[in-house]
Motif scaffolding. Structure first.
Motif, mmCIF file in Angstrom:
data_model
loop_
_atom_site.group_PDB
_atom_site.id
_atom_site.type_symbol
_atom_site.label_atom_id
_atom_site.label_comp_id
_atom_site.label_asym_id
_atom_site.label_seq_id
_atom_site.Cartn_x
_atom_site.Cartn_y
_atom_site.Cartn_z
ATOM 1 N N GLU A 189 -5.603 -0.879 -0.052
ATOM 2 C CA GLU A 189 -5.892 -0.755 1.378
ATOM 3 C C GLU A 189 -7.147 -1.532 1.760
ATOM 4 N N GLN A 242 -4.412 2.868 -4.566
ATOM 5 C CA GLN A 242 -4.215 2.855 -3.123
ATOM 6 C C GLN A 242 -5.487 2.426 -2.394
ATOM 7 N N SER A 275 0.828 -1.206 0.000
ATOM 8 C CA SER A 275 0.000 0.000 0.000
ATOM 9 C C SER A 275 0.864 1.260 0.000
ATOM 10 N N LYS A 279 -7.314 -5.137 4.146
ATOM 11 C CA LYS A 279 -8.073 -5.136 5.399
ATOM 12 C C LYS A 279 -9.235 -6.123 5.392
#
Length: 518
Positions: free
Chosen positions: A419, A415, A97, A423
């Motif tokens: 991300e 990005q 990331s 997660k």
């Protein structure tokens, strides 16, 4: 209650949507006096592509080829980073990331370069701004290799983004203003696939250098050499003939005051079109970056492919992009620019399951090939569509600036995907492993964007057939300090919300000049 101005915009959008589903297509025609008007014409059977290519002279091919190669190495230089996210993360000891932050900075600052080099290209010409742009691009690629820390690397890539942003406007205007009108759809599709071709070259280079972490600088050296070669090659042939003639047609040469005054008039009269194009380009850049920047990472992490297999799949995926961009760009000459984009966007949404669900290399290659066929098929129409929508004297700045402002808006796309994927976890792969959810995140995002593009293109303008190459150069014409249109519209055109439209038109006409000054 809606204002008159709002009703005008809504009426224009309604006519555009209805026009998209009509059998006939909207075409700009020019009478013997040079006045532009619009007609609804039945789509013609696509012309023989080899006949279209045969219409180009040796000089046409020279200008077009250099523009294409400039755009190709601009794309290679970008993908040399995105395709090596995993290597760079290991080299600098940061997360994947974090590496995509460099992609975000590059995309964010490309609009600055588009403004600088777009204005330079319309004011000084196509040649020397392009030469400076490509050579600086190569120098900064070398600078990326010698960055001692990750923060320094980010700073160099941010500066690199400025020069990347300057390429598209100058390269596309130089390439497409030098080809016959009848061949623009086909050659627009081929030109845009310089971006996909750059990706293919990067994927092949990545396959060639191997998966070792220390191999990443070799990719950057290749990009630097290509950028230097294109910039130096451009030095050895003259300014674009259309730009020279445009300066002569204006009668008094370009002057800074006249140039800036004319730019102000264009912004005042065409601000709605500018906003429309920026939003369109933001959607398109989300479209491409969401479907490609993290796809190699997805195949490695989500599908457990090794570097060689992921590179092969990437090469075939972008080969599909090159084929699709060429074919759909070619068909847009017959079925219309907006209709071609609309169909391609919807087909992309349909193919998402085939793109992310297969667990084998061959399945991913087939799904990736077909999805990118339509993603870049829609993109293949964009260079000529932007050139035709552009105010004629600002063909380097309008496409480049709107394209790169859209890039800036979409800059966090890679990005965001990384991300979210890092997660959220899902069960995927041949052995039902619990992995980062790159596939579902990319699939949902792509579906949303594809639908948005279909809706936005449906309500937008189109000027297929515009003779933009006949316009005078910016700042070379008469005094443009008045807000009125610069030529008298034919009687059948009516004015709606300051945007010239005919009674059946699906789009506003763009700013033009009286052909008596050509």
């Amino acid at each position: 209650m809606a204002t008159k101005q709002e009703l005008g915009v809504l009426a224009g959008a309604r006519e555009s949507v209805l026009g998209l589903f009509r059998w006939r297509t909207r075409v700009v025609v020019i009478d013997e006096l040079g006045n532009e008007s619009v007609e609804w014409q039945a789509p013609e059977w696509p012309a023989n592509p080899f006949k279209l290519l045969g219409m180009l002279t040796a000089n046409n091919w020279l200008y077009y080829s250099v523009g294409f190669l400039g755009w190709t190495f601009d794309a290679y230089d970008f993908h040399a980073l995105s395709i090596q996210t995993t290597k760079l993360a290991l080299y600098f000891n940061v997360s994947k990331s974090d590496v995509t932050t460099a992609i975000t900075l590059t995309l964010l600052l490309r609009s600055v370069g588009a403004i600088i080099f777009g204005i330079a290209g319309d004011y000084w010409g196509r040649k020397w701004p392009f030469v400076v742009n490509m050579i600086c691009l190569g120098l900064l690629q070398v600078g990326s290799i010698y960055a001692p820390t990750f923060n320094t690397f980010l700073a160099v890539r941010a500066l690199f983004g400025i020069f990347m942003g300057g390429v598209f406007g100058g390269a596309s205007s130089m390439a497409l203003e030098n080809v016959p009108v009848e061949a623009r759809g086909l050659l627009s599709g081929v030109f845009q696939q310089g971006y996909s071709f750059g990706y293919v070259i990067a994927a092949c280079a990545n396959l060639g250098v191997g998966g070792a972490t220390s191999s990443w600088p070799t990719m950057f050296w290749i990009g630097a050499g290509g950028s230097f070669a294109v910039g130096i090659a451009r030095i050895f042939f003259p300014e674009s003939r259309q730009f020279i003639e445009a300066k002569k047609n204006g009668g008094k040469g370009g002057h800074t005051g006249a140039f800036m005054k004319e730019a102000g008039v264009v912004v005042k009269q065409e601000w709605r079109r500018i906003i429309y194009a920026v939003i369109l380009m933001a959607l398109f850049n989300f479209f491409s970056h969401t479907t490609q920047d993290s796809y190699t990472t997805f195949m490695k992490v989500g599908k457990a492919l090794d570097n060689a297999a992921a590179s092969r799949a990437s090469i075939l995926m972008k080969t599909g992009a090159c084929v699709g961009g060429t074919i759909i760009g070619y068909l847009s000459q017959s079925i219309g620019r907006r209709r071609a984009i609309f169909i391609a966007a919807l087909m992309t949404a349909v193919l998402i399951p085939a793109w992310i669900l297969p667990n084998t290399e061959s399945g991913l290659e087939a799904g990736g090939f077909m999805l990118q066929f339509f993603v870049q098929g829609a993109w293949g129409v964009i260079p000529v569509h932007l050139q035709e929508l552009s105010p004629p004297a600002f063909r380097a700045s309008f496409p480049g600036i709107t394209y790169q402002l859209g890039n800036a808006i979409s800059s966090p796309s890679a990005q965001i995907v990384n991300e979210l994927a890092e997660k959220v976890f899902t069960v995927m792969g041949p052995k039902g492993r619990r992995v980062e959810a790159y596939g579902p995140v990319m699939g949902v995002a792509t579906a949303i964007i594809a639908v948005f593009i279909a809706v936005w293109i449906a309500v937008g303008p189109e000027k297929k057939g515009s003779r933009f190459e006949q316009a005078s150069a910016a700042g070379a014409g008469p005094d443009l300090g008045h807000p009125e249109p610069l030529h008298k519209e034919p009687d059948h055109l009516v004015k709606t919300d300051s945007l010239e439209k005919d009674a059946h038109s699906d789009a506003p006409a763009t700013l033009t000049r009286d052909a008596s000054r050509h």
